[in-house]
Write a protein that holds these residues in place. Sequence first.
Motif, PDB file in Angstrom:
ATOM      1  N   UNK A  28       0.809  -1.211   0.000  1.00  0.00           N
ATOM      2  CA  UNK A  28       0.000   0.000   0.000  1.00  0.00           C
ATOM      3  C   UNK A  28       0.844   1.264   0.000  1.00  0.00           C
ATOM      4  N   UNK A  29       0.396   2.218  -0.788  1.00  0.00           N
ATOM      5  CA  UNK A  29       1.007   3.532  -0.781  1.00  0.00           C
ATOM      6  C   UNK A  29       0.005   4.533  -0.210  1.00  0.00           C
ATOM      7  N   UNK A  30      -0.898   5.047  -1.017  1.00  0.00           N
ATOM      8  CA  UNK A  30      -1.790   6.123  -0.551  1.00  0.00           C
ATOM      9  C   UNK A  30      -2.743   5.694   0.558  1.00  0.00           C
ATOM     10  N   UNK A  31      -2.983   4.404   0.731  1.00  0.00           N
ATOM     11  CA  UNK A  31      -3.856   3.934   1.807  1.00  0.00           C
ATOM     12  C   UNK A  31      -3.104   3.700   3.114  1.00  0.00           C
ATOM     13  N   UNK A  32      -1.797   3.714   3.074  1.00  0.00           N
ATOM     14  CA  UNK A  32      -0.990   3.677   4.290  1.00  0.00           C
ATOM     15  C   UNK A  32      -1.262   2.517   5.233  1.00  0.00           C
ATOM     16  N   UNK A  33      -1.686   1.379   4.723  1.00  0.00           N
ATOM     17  CA  UNK A  33      -1.920   0.216   5.562  1.00  0.00           C
ATOM     18  C   UNK A  33      -3.383  -0.016   5.924  1.00  0.00           C
ATOM     19  N   UNK A  56       5.252   3.971   0.994  1.00  0.00           N
ATOM     20  CA  UNK A  56       4.815   5.317   0.644  1.00  0.00           C
ATOM     21  C   UNK A  56       5.804   6.022  -0.282  1.00  0.00           C
ATOM     22  N   UNK A  57       7.075   5.792  -0.065  1.00  0.00           N
ATOM     23  CA  UNK A  57       8.081   6.450  -0.901  1.00  0.00           C
ATOM     24  C   UNK A  57       8.467   5.564  -2.081  1.00  0.00           C
ATOM     25  N   UNK A  58       9.036   6.185  -3.094  1.00  0.00           N
ATOM     26  CA  UNK A  58       9.534   5.418  -4.243  1.00  0.00           C
ATOM     27  C   UNK A  58      10.642   4.466  -3.813  1.00  0.00           C
ATOM     28  N   UNK A 105      -3.092   9.120  -5.751  1.00  0.00           N
ATOM     29  CA  UNK A 105      -2.979  10.507  -5.299  1.00  0.00           C
ATOM     30  C   UNK A 105      -4.249  10.836  -4.519  1.00  0.00           C
ATOM     31  N   UNK A 106      -4.140  10.792  -3.191  1.00  0.00           N
ATOM     32  CA  UNK A 106      -5.306  11.021  -2.345  1.00  0.00           C
ATOM     33  C   UNK A 106      -5.632  12.504  -2.186  1.00  0.00           C
ATOM     34  N   UNK A 107      -4.640  13.356  -2.377  1.00  0.00           N
ATOM     35  CA  UNK A 107      -4.880  14.790  -2.278  1.00  0.00           C
ATOM     36  C   UNK A 107      -4.646  15.305  -0.867  1.00  0.00           C
ATOM     37  N   UNK A 108      -4.908  16.573  -0.649  1.00  0.00           N
ATOM     38  CA  UNK A 108      -5.524  17.491  -1.596  1.00  0.00           C
ATOM     39  C   UNK A 108      -4.585  18.002  -2.677  1.00  0.00           C
ATOM     40  N   UNK A 109      -3.293  17.892  -2.465  1.00  0.00           N
ATOM     41  CA  UNK A 109      -2.339  18.336  -3.483  1.00  0.00           C
ATOM     42  C   UNK A 109      -1.719  17.147  -4.182  1.00  0.00           C
ATOM     43  N   UNK A 110      -0.758  17.431  -5.048  1.00  0.00           N
ATOM     44  CA  UNK A 110       0.009  16.379  -5.690  1.00  0.00           C
ATOM     45  C   UNK A 110      -0.481  15.943  -7.047  1.00  0.00           C
ATOM     46  N   UNK A 111      -1.637  16.414  -7.453  1.00  0.00           N
ATOM     47  CA  UNK A 111      -2.163  16.017  -8.743  1.00  0.00           C
ATOM     48  C   UNK A 111      -1.649  16.879  -9.875  1.00  0.00           C
ATOM     49  N   UNK A 112      -1.928  16.419 -11.107  1.00  0.00           N
ATOM     50  CA  UNK A 112      -1.571  17.165 -12.307  1.00  0.00           C
ATOM     51  C   UNK A 112      -2.687  16.932 -13.328  1.00  0.00           C
ATOM     52  N   UNK A 113      -2.578  17.570 -14.476  1.00  0.00           N
ATOM     53  CA  UNK A 113      -3.583  17.358 -15.528  1.00  0.00           C
ATOM     54  C   UNK A 113      -3.590  15.901 -15.969  1.00  0.00           C
ATOM     55  N   UNK A 114      -2.408  15.313 -16.078  1.00  0.00           N
ATOM     56  CA  UNK A 114      -2.294  13.914 -16.510  1.00  0.00           C
ATOM     57  C   UNK A 114      -2.684  12.932 -15.414  1.00  0.00           C
ATOM     58  N   UNK A 115      -2.326  13.270 -14.187  1.00  0.00           N
ATOM     59  CA  UNK A 115      -2.610  12.411 -13.034  1.00  0.00           C
ATOM     60  C   UNK A 115      -3.271  13.264 -11.951  1.00  0.00           C
ATOM     61  N   UNK A 138     -11.942  11.284  -8.426  1.00  0.00           N
ATOM     62  CA  UNK A 138     -12.124  12.727  -8.419  1.00  0.00           C
ATOM     63  C   UNK A 138     -11.638  13.308  -7.106  1.00  0.00           C
ATOM     64  N   UNK A 139     -11.744  14.598  -6.994  1.00  0.00           N
ATOM     65  CA  UNK A 139     -11.271  15.307  -5.805  1.00  0.00           C
ATOM     66  C   UNK A 139     -12.370  15.266  -4.744  1.00  0.00           C
ATOM     67  N   UNK A 140     -12.584  14.075  -4.155  1.00  0.00           N
ATOM     68  CA  UNK A 140     -13.661  13.859  -3.190  1.00  0.00           C
ATOM     69  C   UNK A 140     -13.177  13.978  -1.747  1.00  0.00           C
ATOM     70  N   UNK A 141     -11.935  14.374  -1.583  1.00  0.00           N
ATOM     71  CA  UNK A 141     -11.358  14.500  -0.245  1.00  0.00           C
ATOM     72  C   UNK A 141     -10.455  13.320   0.065  1.00  0.00           C
ATOM     73  N   UNK A 142      -9.405  13.592   0.786  1.00  0.00           N
ATOM     74  CA  UNK A 142      -8.379  12.594   1.082  1.00  0.00           C
ATOM     75  C   UNK A 142      -8.956  11.338   1.747  1.00  0.00           C
ATOM     76  N   UNK A 143      -9.764  11.536   2.776  1.00  0.00           N
ATOM     77  CA  UNK A 143     -10.316  10.397   3.507  1.00  0.00           C
ATOM     78  C   UNK A 143     -11.190   9.538   2.599  1.00  0.00           C
ATOM     79  N   UNK A 144     -12.021  10.165   1.775  1.00  0.00           N
ATOM     80  CA  UNK A 144     -12.903   9.399   0.890  1.00  0.00           C
ATOM     81  C   UNK A 144     -12.126   8.650  -0.183  1.00  0.00           C
ATOM     82  N   UNK A 145     -11.085   9.273  -0.746  1.00  0.00           N
ATOM     83  CA  UNK A 145     -10.259   8.574  -1.734  1.00  0.00           C
ATOM     84  C   UNK A 145      -9.651   7.331  -1.104  1.00  0.00           C
ATOM     85  N   UNK A 146      -9.177   7.470   0.107  1.00  0.00           N
ATOM     86  CA  UNK A 146      -8.547   6.335   0.786  1.00  0.00           C
ATOM     87  C   UNK A 146      -9.560   5.237   1.101  1.00  0.00           C
TER      88      UNK A 146
END
Length: 164
Positions: A28-33, A56-58, A105-115, A138-146
């Motif tokens: 797991x990356x964006x879900x952190x376990x 979480x890191x590369x 990409x859970x957000x709120x930042x870190x996104x781009x047009x491509x991703x 979509x940008x539904x909030x970090x907790x909801x994306x996770x």
Amino acid sequence: MFPDDIQRLAASVIAAASTRGWTVATAESCTGGLVAGALTAVAGSSAVVDRGFVTYSNAAKSEMLGVPAETVEAHGAVSEPVARAMAGGARVTAGVDLAVSITGIAGPGGGSAEKPVGLVHFACAGPEGLEHAARRFGDIGREQVRLESVRVALGLLLAACEAA
């Protein structure tokens, strides 16, 4: 701790894997376990869950799961090739029957047009092969994306168990 639907999905995964005598790992990356947490919240999960990798890191993806640095550089951490390499690496490293991976990409930042924020890639590696899924929540909030990512990952594990 988890919503009822996630608890039911996790219990279904544990029951299905247990019936087959399978062991499971998560990468797991964006879900952190959170997927490993949902699975281990189920009584009797110790017969099924071997381990969870929080990468979480590369560098962690490469060091713990064997994801080639060149793959990350060429496609980015949030990509189908990396999700596939994470799941395959978790399965081999842990020596389990089934592994699921999540990178997004859970957000709120870190996104781009491509991703954009809310883009998540999943892979599930098991006896029947390797499945990939991508979701744009979509940008539904970090907790909801996770949380949505946990639902998808558990669904992939359950589908893999049921396909065998």
